[in-house]
Design an enzyme around this catalytic site. Structure first.
Site, PDB file in Angstrom:
ATOM      1  N   GLY A 264       0.920  -1.376  -0.025  1.00 21.40           N
ATOM      2  CA  GLY A 264      -0.145   0.125  -0.075  1.00 21.40           C
ATOM      3  C   GLY A 264       1.095   1.222  -0.063  1.00 21.40           C
ATOM      4  O   GLY A 264       1.906   1.113   0.149  1.00 21.40           O
TER       5      GLY A 264
ATOM      6  N   GLU B  43      -3.096  11.355  28.201  1.00 21.46           N
ATOM      7  CA  GLU B  43      -4.176  12.446  27.609  1.00 21.46           C
ATOM      8  C   GLU B  43      -5.318  11.875  28.148  1.00 21.46           C
ATOM      9  O   GLU B  43      -5.318  11.170  28.941  1.00 21.46           O
ATOM     10  CB  GLU B  43      -4.122  12.420  25.988  1.00 21.46           C
ATOM     11  CG  GLU B  43      -4.516  11.129  25.711  1.00 21.46           C
ATOM     12  CD  GLU B  43      -4.498  11.089  23.949  1.00 21.46           C
ATOM     13  OE1 GLU B  43      -3.746  11.594  23.585  1.00 21.46           O
ATOM     14  OE2 GLU B  43      -5.087  10.317  23.435  1.00 21.46           O
TER      15      GLU B  43
ATOM     16  N   HIS C 239      -8.317  11.380  18.738  1.00 22.03           N
ATOM     17  CA  HIS C 239      -8.224  10.244  19.012  1.00 22.03           C
ATOM     18  C   HIS C 239      -9.333   9.432  19.619  1.00 22.03           C
ATOM     19  O   HIS C 239     -10.081  10.102  20.441  1.00 22.03           O
ATOM     20  CB  HIS C 239      -7.211   9.794  20.160  1.00 22.03           C
ATOM     21  CG  HIS C 239      -5.751  10.080  19.877  1.00 22.03           C
ATOM     22  ND1 HIS C 239      -4.801  10.647  20.781  1.00 22.03           N
ATOM     23  CD2 HIS C 239      -5.030  10.010  18.501  1.00 22.03           C
ATOM     24  CE1 HIS C 239      -3.716  10.690  20.252  1.00 22.03           C
ATOM     25  NE2 HIS C 239      -3.838  10.325  18.941  1.00 22.03           N
TER      26      HIS C 239
END
Lengths: 289, 387
Positions: free
Chosen positions: A18, A210, A248
């Site tokens: 890819g 986070e 995210h």
């Protein structure tokens, strides 16, 4: 020394033909990683540059002795690709793919139970042992070999920022890895903390967290109890609004849980040195380490 | 992705999960026609918006006659509804759900979520239905039943029995309850839910189980294989700038602040927002252009930020890894030429092709403020805010 990967790693790349797979495989080879095989179903027998391509992981492992896999397979097929790598008997699987459905990852996580393979990611930048091998998409040049700091993070570019500032201060790294920004990931903070704590080259640890979930809180509890080396922490998302997915999939404050404020409080209590100004992260680390 | 209650109930019906009879209306006359068709009072008129706490905000009304349906619908439709989850400006109500009222004996709480720390599917149930589950969890944690299911093996009869026992359900309902739980679990898996919540799940006076409410959210990562669910997307419920950004696959969230920002990578984007806040300003948005961004994406992202009337300055923070600094610079220059820039723009570039990126910015002749590093960028933002 280092954790999880070193120059002896023989890497195979799932999804090597890819666009992304090709680009990053070349970057890894350039950095010095031994890339021994690629896997793309239906393209067995071909080659990507000089790397032989196989139809299955099992074949690739059998023919080349690969012991680590890096995955660039698109989200719809990524879970199966990870499980194929588990069955293919590799030691370490680094899943870069972003956007895998959470149900797929939950199946993968349960599938990993009792198997020897270590999964890093998904939705992560990968892992690098500076000067030895790079398995992932991070810019290799910003890293400085030889330790003494281990870096573990839930993020990609934020890790680069942190590493770059360390390097600018002349502070090298033993191993740097991103565990991924998804709600369900393979390797967690605690696995990395344990390994860094046992690694003789690592003298200090940087942990970048986070918002969302409880991984930082669990890491803090582990550090308070088991980690003897100094730890610098940073948590992103102090200004994040509740209920919104901040890029995210795993970065979301639910109600009052998962906020940066609560994570920082728990981490401070565990004796972690919290840096609250990313602009001065390097200086802060130079002070602590 | 969030969907409306009436859409969630359509999914429920398709999965043989009992819900009250009812349908969706867009005008008071519509609502009356539906109420008449239901053939009995009371009926319940419920505002359809993507936020919880609608009852508390006056968005759920009981009507005992057609006149009351008319007045309830008129009172709710077309106006902003303020609930604990909407913020003070509220959300405009465009649709109503008109439903048969039920004779309720008992209210239960039921939900299914993916539990991130165990990687199992968690069913949560409680006898304290109708209440906010976080409140129940804080006050009376023993009242909450949690059952974990391994997604590889799926739901088993024992799971249903465990929940029924915890809820103290009568034996006469055991069979119906197991079927209900299995169907809900099936729906959760088949449609890739990230949340399925029924609050309350009621036991009627006739001893039947009915999902009085339905809240369903779909995992955004799974939308590629949920084409049937995609038709439920209601862009009226979303921020117009966010809808615009989604056309270009940009990860953008509109916020109330005054400093726009464009960053690559979610973690760095959050940290950049925090940095803006630390200078005394407030971030106007979250925008992660991602690793694979091309010039066009950068251009559109920058344009969307500049279209936000609240923006008094912009910070662009790029750590070039996969996204090369020259690509970023080209996109910024293109957007600036097309839309013009009327606010100060601070750009901090680092990483892959940084020199080339800086050259493009310098050669553009645009009035851009370059920052050496993050600390420098923060200082320059502080100056802008101080003006």
């Amino acid at each position: 020394m280092s954790i999880f990967v070193d120059k002896e790693i023989k890497l195979l790349v799932q999804g090597i033909t890819g666009r992304e797979g090709k680009f990053h495989t070349r970057q890894c080879i350039e950095y010095g990683t031994q890339v021994v095989a690629g896997v793309t179903p239906g393209k067995g027998g071909q080659a990507m540059d000089n790397v032989p391509v196989f139809n299955t992981v099992q074949e690739a492992v059998h023919e080349t002795g690969a012991n680590c896999s890096m995955i660039f397979v698109p989200p719809a097929f990524a879970a199966n690709a990870i499980m194929e790598a588990v069955d293919g008997d590799v030691d370490v699987i680094v899943a870069i793919t972003e956007g895998i459905p959470i149900l797929d990852m939950m199946r993968v996580k349960n599938y990993l139970d009792g198997k020897k393979a270590r999964l890093i990611g998904p939705n992560c930048p990968g892992i690098i042992t500076p000067g030895q091998c790079k398995i992932g998409i991070m810019p290799g040049a910003i890293h400085q070999p030889g330790g003494p700091i281990g870096v573990v993070s839930r993020s990609g570019t934020l890790t680069y920022e942190v590493v770059y500032q360390l390097t600018m201060k002349g502070i090298g790294q033993s191993t740097c890895l991103g565990i991924g920004g998804d709600p369900v990931t393979g390797t967690d903070f605690i696995d990395c903390l344990k390994a860094f704590n046992e690694d003789s080259e690592t003298k200090g640890i940087v942990l970048v967290g986070e918002i969302g979930g409880t991984a930082e809180e669990e890491a803090a509890a582990y550090i308070a109890e088991k980690v003897s080396k100094p730890v610098v922490g940073f948590v992103a998302g102090l200004s994040a609004p509740p209920g919104r997915r901040m890029g995210h999939a795993g970065a979301i404050v639910s109600g009052s849980s998962g906020t940066a404020q609560s994570k920082i409080a728990v981490m401070k209590e565990a004796g972690i040195h919290i840096c609250d100004n990313l602009g001065r992260f390097g200086d802060f680390c130079a002070g602590v380490f | 992705m969030k969907i409306h209650e009436y859409q969630a109930k359509e999914l429920f019906r398709n999965h043989h999960i009992p819900v009250p009879e009812g349908n969706v209306a867009v005008s008071p006359d519509d609502a009356c026609a539906l109420a008449e068709k239901l053939g009995g009072f009371p009926v319940v008129v419920k505002a359809q918006i993507h936020a919880g706490g609608r009852g508390k905000g006056g968005g759920v009304k009981l009507a005992r006659s057609l006149d009351e349906v008319q007045s309830a619908a008129t009172a709710i439709l077309g106006r902003p509804l303020v609930t604990p989850q909407t913020g003070p400006q509220g959300k405009k109500v465009r649709k109503l759900l008109v439903e048969q009222g039920l004779d309720i004996d008992q209210e239960l709480y039921f939900s299914i979520i993916p539990d991130r720390s165990t990687a199992k599917i968690m069913i949560i149930a409680s006898r304290a239905g109708g209440m906010d589950i976080e409140e129940v969890a804080a006050k009376d944690p023993d009242k909450i039943i949690r059952v974990l299911i391994n997604p590889l093996t799926g739901i088993e009869p024992g799971h249903c029995k465990e929940i029924a026992a915890g809820l103290n359900l009568p034996d006469s309902l055991a069979g119906d309850f197991s079927t209900l739980v299995e169907n809900l679990y099936g729906l959760f898996i088949e449609t890739d839910c990230s949340l399925l919540e029924i609050n309350p799940l009621v036991i009627t006076a006739q001893e039947t189980l009915v999902a009085l409410d339905a809240k369903v959210e779909i995992d955004d990562n799974a939308l590629f294989r949920q084409k049937d669910i995609l038709k439920f997307r209601d862009t009226d419920e979303e921020d117009p700038l966010e809808v615009e950004a989604s056309k270009y696959n940009l990860n953008y969230i509109n916020l109330d602040g005054n400093i726009g920002n464009m960053v690559n990578g979610a973690g760095l984007a959050m940290a950049t927002m925090d940095l803006i806040k630390s200078t005394g300003a407030e971030p106007a948005n979250f925008l992660d252009v991602g690793g694979g961004a091309d010039e066009e994406m950068v251009e559109n992202g920058f344009r969307i930020i500049l279209n936000d009337a609240n923006v008094k300055g912009v910070l662009i923070n790029i750590f070039g890894g996969i996204l090369r600094c020259d690509v970023l610079a080209e996109g910024v220059v293109q957007a600036a030429r097309k839309t013009g820039i009327n606010v100060p723009v601070v750009i901090r570039l680092q990483g892959t092709n940084v020199e080339k990126g800086r050259e493009i910015l310098a050669a553009s002749g645009l009035n851009l403020i370059t920052a050496e590093d993050l600390n420098d960028a923060a200082g320059k933002i502080t100056e802008i805010v101080g003006k």
